[in-house]
Design an enzyme around this catalytic site. Structure first.
Site, PDB file in Angstrom:
ATOM      1  N   GLY A  56      40.934  42.338 -55.664  1.00 12.21           N
ATOM      2  CA  GLY A  56      41.894  43.066 -54.835  1.00 12.21           C
ATOM      3  C   GLY A  56      41.901  42.575 -53.396  1.00 12.21           C
ATOM      4  O   GLY A  56      42.951  42.285 -52.823  1.00 12.21           O
ATOM      5  N   ALA A  57      40.711  42.481 -52.820  1.00 15.77           N
ATOM      6  CA  ALA A  57      40.605  42.062 -51.427  1.00 15.77           C
ATOM      7  C   ALA A  57      39.141  41.834 -51.101  1.00 15.77           C
ATOM      8  O   ALA A  57      38.269  42.139 -51.907  1.00 15.77           O
ATOM      9  CB  ALA A  57      41.170  43.147 -50.507  1.00 15.77           C
TER      10      ALA A  57
ATOM     11  N   ASN B 293      35.358  40.269 -45.616  1.00 17.10           N
ATOM     12  CA  ASN B 293      34.752  39.334 -44.668  1.00 17.10           C
ATOM     13  C   ASN B 293      34.795  39.894 -43.241  1.00 17.10           C
ATOM     14  O   ASN B 293      35.817  40.396 -42.800  1.00 17.10           O
ATOM     15  CB  ASN B 293      35.512  38.012 -44.681  1.00 17.10           C
ATOM     16  CG  ASN B 293      35.850  37.566 -46.074  1.00 17.10           C
ATOM     17  OD1 ASN B 293      34.961  37.359 -46.881  1.00 17.10           O
ATOM     18  ND2 ASN B 293      37.143  37.470 -46.374  1.00 17.10           N
TER      19      ASN B 293
ATOM     20  N   HIS C  88      39.369  50.729 -47.858  1.00 19.64           N
ATOM     21  CA  HIS C  88      38.114  50.296 -48.490  1.00 19.64           C
ATOM     22  C   HIS C  88      37.526  49.083 -47.751  1.00 19.64           C
ATOM     23  O   HIS C  88      36.352  49.101 -47.354  1.00 19.64           O
ATOM     24  CB  HIS C  88      38.390  49.956 -49.958  1.00 19.64           C
ATOM     25  CG  HIS C  88      37.189  49.479 -50.708  1.00 19.64           C
ATOM     26  ND1 HIS C  88      36.411  50.310 -51.483  1.00 19.64           N
ATOM     27  CD2 HIS C  88      36.618  48.250 -50.808  1.00 19.64           C
ATOM     28  CE1 HIS C  88      35.424  49.619 -52.019  1.00 19.64           C
ATOM     29  NE2 HIS C  88      35.525  48.358 -51.628  1.00 19.64           N
ATOM     30  N   GLU C  89      38.346  48.069 -47.558  1.00 17.14           N
ATOM     31  CA  GLU C  89      37.824  46.847 -46.916  1.00 17.14           C
ATOM     32  C   GLU C  89      37.425  47.143 -45.472  1.00 17.14           C
ATOM     33  O   GLU C  89      36.418  46.655 -44.987  1.00 17.14           O
ATOM     34  CB  GLU C  89      38.844  45.708 -46.964  1.00 17.14           C
ATOM     35  CG  GLU C  89      39.373  45.375 -48.355  1.00 17.14           C
ATOM     36  CD  GLU C  89      38.308  45.170 -49.419  1.00 17.14           C
ATOM     37  OE1 GLU C  89      37.202  44.728 -49.081  1.00 17.14           O
ATOM     38  OE2 GLU C  89      38.600  45.486 -50.594  1.00 17.14           O
TER      39      GLU C  89
ATOM     40  N   HIS D   5      34.110  48.878 -45.277  1.00 20.17           N
ATOM     41  CA  HIS D   5      32.971  47.985 -45.526  1.00 20.17           C
ATOM     42  C   HIS D   5      32.359  47.475 -44.213  1.00 20.17           C
ATOM     43  O   HIS D   5      31.216  47.026 -44.211  1.00 20.17           O
ATOM     44  CB  HIS D   5      33.417  46.771 -46.342  1.00 20.17           C
ATOM     45  CG  HIS D   5      33.234  46.906 -47.832  1.00 20.17           C
ATOM     46  ND1 HIS D   5      32.091  47.390 -48.411  1.00 20.17           N
ATOM     47  CD2 HIS D   5      34.063  46.574 -48.871  1.00 20.17           C
ATOM     48  CE1 HIS D   5      32.217  47.358 -49.743  1.00 20.17           C
ATOM     49  NE2 HIS D   5      33.400  46.874 -50.046  1.00 20.17           N
TER      50      HIS D   5
HETATM   51  N1  0A1 Z   1      33.734  43.059 -52.172  1.00 16.74           N
HETATM   52  C1  0A1 Z   1      35.094  43.132 -52.613  1.00 16.74           C
HETATM   53  C2  0A1 Z   1      35.305  42.733 -54.005  1.00 16.74           C
HETATM   54  C3  0A1 Z   1      35.283  41.279 -54.327  1.00 16.74           C
HETATM   55  C4  0A1 Z   1      34.255  40.762 -55.042  1.00 16.74           C
HETATM   56  C5  0A1 Z   1      34.221  39.444 -55.409  1.00 16.74           C
HETATM   57  C6  0A1 Z   1      35.275  38.661 -55.047  1.00 16.74           C
HETATM   58  O1  0A1 Z   1      35.276  37.348 -55.443  1.00 16.74           O
HETATM   59  C7  0A1 Z   1      36.180  36.792 -56.183  1.00 16.74           C
HETATM   60  C8  0A1 Z   1      36.322  39.142 -54.303  1.00 16.74           C
HETATM   61  C9  0A1 Z   1      36.297  40.472 -53.936  1.00 16.74           C
HETATM   62  C10 0A1 Z   1      35.523  44.584 -52.529  1.00 16.74           C
HETATM   63  O2  0A1 Z   1      34.781  45.457 -52.937  1.00 16.74           O
HETATM   64  O3  0A1 Z   1      36.620  44.848 -52.124  1.00 16.74           O
HETATM   65 ZN    ZN Z   2      34.202  46.909 -51.928  1.00 15.94          ZN
END
Ligand code: 0A1
Ligand code: ZN
Length: 880
Positions: free
Chosen positions: A267-268, A271, A303-304, A307
């Site tokens: 989804g996203a 970073n 959500h992002e 984080h």
């Molecule tokens: N941390 C992101 C989810 C995510 C995990 C792995 C990815 O690699 C392809 C991309 C995004 C989240 O929780 O939104």
């Molecule tokens: Zn997440």
């Protein structure tokens, strides 16, 4: 592609790295076929580590060009390099600078991990282990480093150069090249590294934090699509404000950028300071996005952003702790949406999602604890269990502690662990310390897989005015965990009296009961409420206080009563949903026995009453009258599933509700048809949802296709248009109206990939035997692409995970197509293929004929040569 090495990673094997990397300076010279990456790392030994100590860095498919220590080329004999590893046998004992130059090919990267190109834009994806596809590194989340990044690119190819943190120097170089430097002062793990370079349009705004700092906000999208990012920007500003108000969390950099790309595996991605989004979760207007899309955009933007504190400022020690950031951040985004929209409706939607995605996972071969203890491929652990159940676990902590103590615990978490790579133990400890409670039994929710079953019998003794609940818990065995321990289950409840109000009781015995919550800790509790003068209807697991399956022998009259009167909106919805589910299970049995299903008049009429109840929100009514899906019914039946019988049963109930309530539904539908200017807010979306749910019923009546066709033609927004198209394509398949609507839609949106995804999705879910051929044909459509994850998920993913009658065709044709497609996708993108393959995770609950065919399909995948680690892991666990 990383092929399987068979290596298993175990939580108990965790040990800190011998080396730190306090500083990471990266220089990228970008070119599609040969990008050079120069990485200058300041490396130190961990305190107290001595002796000869090899430094082993992770790589993945890398081409090494140069390696130096403290500015001097390293002798060939001093290191060993393979594409997947760089080992320096005996580096200096003191701090040193390691320079590594690698070459990568973004244009060839179809796995979409590491540095790749999406629609001409350079972008990166490093979680979980993508950074090692860019340069050799200690690519693990407990290595926190301060990054400075210099990007060089041809100005006409990439006028925009972005990385994490705050912008620094920028300028021109010779031959039409330019550069930009970015510095991120917050130490971060490599999975949060990001770079974007390309030619994109900017939607700019700003936000003043609670302490008065101004943050420049940017959302970058394809040129010409800027207008479509307005809703995302609004959601971002609301998220920033909400996190200050509800969690006391302020943003910390001078800029916050979001980039929308069209090729993205998930989804996203959060970073630091530079979120990268699947464009599906940024771009929206009424013409092209549904209300569900707007709600998803709001939730994922939030959500992002959230984080930044739960994930970035406090990150995970290792990947076993993934739920530390994900479960908590999902909980935070759920709370945000509940505050911004309707809390009751949001909760019902959450529970439906949990049951649809997490319950089957927990009840099948892929079951794992919220915090797993072992994995072969971490990419396969971005699951509903880690995310959704992880969020439920945090919600239970709040239920147990109360809102105030919960906030105290969260404050302590931020205070104690800011800058740390933390664990679930750290997280639980802050709540124990803040509240003085013992959460050791509760911690099993993180450690033990499986959905607990809670069975209840209720009785009222009119002589003694006692009401008794006999409650038993059990946790079913799951792979590699045959014996389970007893859980601490917070069960919210109410005793509902004849007037619809909760009845008071004078005392309770048999369990600790606080603030309307029974705390189950033992295998069996006999909970007795005294002073209960009338027989109440018992409302249990209110608000879905625990993610369990609840079995209670309840009279249909009691459920009817609760469906009308329960003071807890979730439980009110649940009561009616249970009645519908029970009726559908009985009807399925009838179909299997060759009989025509019949339904209780009261049930069918209650659907009409709820639909017209003006005291209820429109969205609630829409959710309540929509029948449980075929997969929901299958899950409740549990074994020996025949999707055709379930489909027939569901059709029969649809027909009965529509016929009985036809004039009432028609009048309501008309009443809701008043057009006004479009508003994406929850109240307006709720009205559309109810009207479209009514259309769905009315469309099964005579001339239903005419009504649906006019609904389609008159639609002024995508929600209504897509709803009508679905009704036509699914309920009146191949009718002139359906054929026409599909053609009109295609003609209008042919060049809008995200809208065409809806067209693929709707057709992929067409019930019946012909769907396989239809989907196969659609893979040839000009708008389809086997390399774009959104396209693959819309067509193939929908077919396999939504289309019960088409995918699970008795002759196995659906599975055969699936095997071919999964293997074709895997060649390009193992991660997306592995996720697709989970569609067969519940194969053992099918009837024997289909079960055998599904097994053959799984075996065919596992027999393929050079299977990726991702796909082999899923297929082998599914078959085990
Ligand atoms: N941390 C992101 C989810 C995510 C995990 C792995 C990815 O690699 C392809 C991309 C995004 C989240 O929780 O939104
Ligand atoms: Zn997440």
């Amino acid at each position: 592609m990383r092929t399987d090495t068979g290596q298993v990673f175990r939580l108990e094997d965790y040990r800190p790295s011998d080396y730190h990397i306090p500083l990471t300076d990266l220089t990228f010279r970008l070119s599609p076929d040969s990008t050079r990456v120069v990485s200058e790392l300041t490396i130190e030994r961990r305190d107290g580590v001595s002796g000869t100590l090899p430094l082993v860095l992770d790589g993945d498919g890398l081409v090494l060009k140069r390696v130096e220590i403290d500015g001097k080329a390293l002798a060939r004999s001093a290191y060993q390099a393979t594409p997947d590893r760089l080992e320096i046998a005996n580096p200096p004992a003191r701090q040193f600078r390691l320079t590594i130059e690698t070459e990568v090919m973004p244009s060839q990267n179809q796995a979409l991990m590491g540095l790749y190109r999406s629609n001409g834009v350079y972008c990166t994806q490093c979680e979980a282990e993508g950074f090692r596809r860019i340069t050799y590194f200690l690519d693990r989340p407990d290595i926190l480093s301060v990054y400075t990044v210099r990007i060089e690119a041809k100005r006409d190819e990439a006028p925009l150069l972005l990385a994490n943190g705050n912008p620094g120097e920028r300028g021109d170089l010779s031959d039409g090249w330019h550069f930009a430097v970015w510095h991120d002062p917050f130490p971060k793990p490599s999975y949060l590294f990001a770079l974007v370079a390309g030619d994109l349009g900017l939607v700019g705004d700003s936000f003043v934090t609670a302490s008065g700092r101004e943050v420049a906000l940017g959302i970058y999208v394809e040129h010409g699509k800027e207008r479509l990012a307005a809703y995302a920007m609004d959601a971002l500003k609301r998220s920033m404000r909400w996190d200050e108000e509800v969690f006391g969390r302020e943003y910390d950099l001078d800029v916050f950028n979001i980039v929308a790309v069209s090729d993205f595996n998930m989804g996203a991605m959060e970073n630091k300071g530079l979120n990268v989004f699947n464009d599906k979760y940024v771009l929206a207007d009424e013409e092209t996005a549904t209300d569900a899309d707007f709600a998803n955009i709001e939730a994922i933007i939030a959500h992002e952003y959230f984080h930044n504190w739960t994930g970035n400022r406090i990150t995970c020690r290792d990947w076993f702790q993934l739920c530390l950031k994900e479960g908590l951040t999902v909980f935070r985004d759920h709370e945000f949406s509940a505050d911004e929209r309707s809390r009751a409706v949001k909760r019902i939607a959450e529970v439906r999602t949990l049951r649809a995605h997490q319950f089957p996972e927990d009840q099948g071969p892929l079951a794992h604890p919220v915090r797993p203890r072992r994995y072969r491929e971490i990419n396969n652990f971005y699951t509903a269990t880690v995310y959704e159940k992880g969020s439920e676990v945090v919600r239970m902590i709040r239920t147990i502690l109360g809102a105030e103590m919960f906030r105290k615990g969260m404050d302590l978490y931020f205070e104690r662990h800011d800058g740390d790579a933390a664990t679930i133990e750290d997280f639980l400890k802050v709540f124990e310390d803040a509240s003085g409670r013992d959460l050791s039994q509760f911690a099993l929710w993180y450690h033990q897989a499986g959905t607990p079953n809670v069975t209840v019998t209720a009785s009222h003794n009119a002589g003694s005015n006692e009401f008794t609940l006999e409650i038993e818990q059990s946790v079913p065995p799951t792979p590699s965990e045959s014996r389970k321990r007893l859980m601490h289950i917070p069960l919210a409840f109410g005793l509902v009296g004849k007037d619809g109000k909760d009845i008071a009781y004078t005392s309770v015995d048999g369990a600790s009961v606080e603030d309307g919550v029974i705390h189950l800790r033992k295998r069996r509790h006999v909970v007795t409420f005294s002073g209960v003068t009338e027989r109440p209807a018992v409302s249990l697991n209110r608000g879905f206080s625990a993610p369990i399956t609840l079995s209670i022998e309840q009279k249909p009259e009691d459920l009817m009563f609760l469906a009308r009167h329960d003071g807890d909106a979730f439980s009110r919805w649940q009561a009616f949903n249970t009645l519908l589910t029970d009726a559908l299970i009985t009807a399925t049995r009838c179909v299997l026995g060759g009989k025509k299903p019949a339904f209780a008049k009261e049930l069918v009429e209650l659907a009409g009453t709820i639909a017209g109840d003006e005291t209820l929100e429109h969205a609630f009514r829409a959710l309540a009258i929509s029948l449980p899906g075929e997969a929901d019914i299958a899950r409740e039946i549990g074994a020996n599933i025949d999707p055709d019988a379930i489909y027939a049963a569901r059709e029969a109930l649809d027909g009965a509700i529509a016929t009985t309530n036809q004039s009432h539904f028609k009048a309501l539908y008309e009443k809701l048809s008043v057009a006004g200017p479009f508003n994406p807010d929850a109240a307006s979306a709720g009205r559309r949802a109810l009207r479209n749910a009514l259309l769905d019923y009315l469309s099964v009546l005579p001339n239903g296709e005419t009504l649906a066709a006019s609904h389609f033609a008159a639609a002024t927004n995508m929600t209504d248009r897509a709803a009508a198209l679905m009704v036509l394509a699914h309920r009146h398949t191949k009718s002139a109206e359906a054929v026409n609507a599909l053609a009109v839609f295609e003609g209008k949106y042919r060049s809008d990939a995200l809208v065409m995804d809806k067209w693929f999705q709707i057709q992929a879910a067409t019930p019946g035997l012909d769907a396989v051929d239809l989907v196969r044909r659609l893979t040839e459509h000009a708008a389809f692409s086997m390399t774009n994850p959104n396209r693959v998920r819309s067509l193939i993913g929908t077919f396999a995970s939504v289309n019960q009658t088409g995918f699970h065709r008795a002759d196995g044709a659906g599975y055969k197509f699936f095997v071919e497609t999964v293997l074709a996708v895997e060649k390009r993108n193992p991660q997306v293929a592995a996720r697709l393959a989970t569609a067969l995770r519940s194969w053992r609950s099918l009837e024997p004929g289909r079960q055998a065919k599904a097994r053959e399909a799984l075996l065919a995948i596992s027999a393929a040569e050079n299977l990726s680690a991702d796909l082999r892991d899923i297929v082998e666990r599914t078959l085990a």
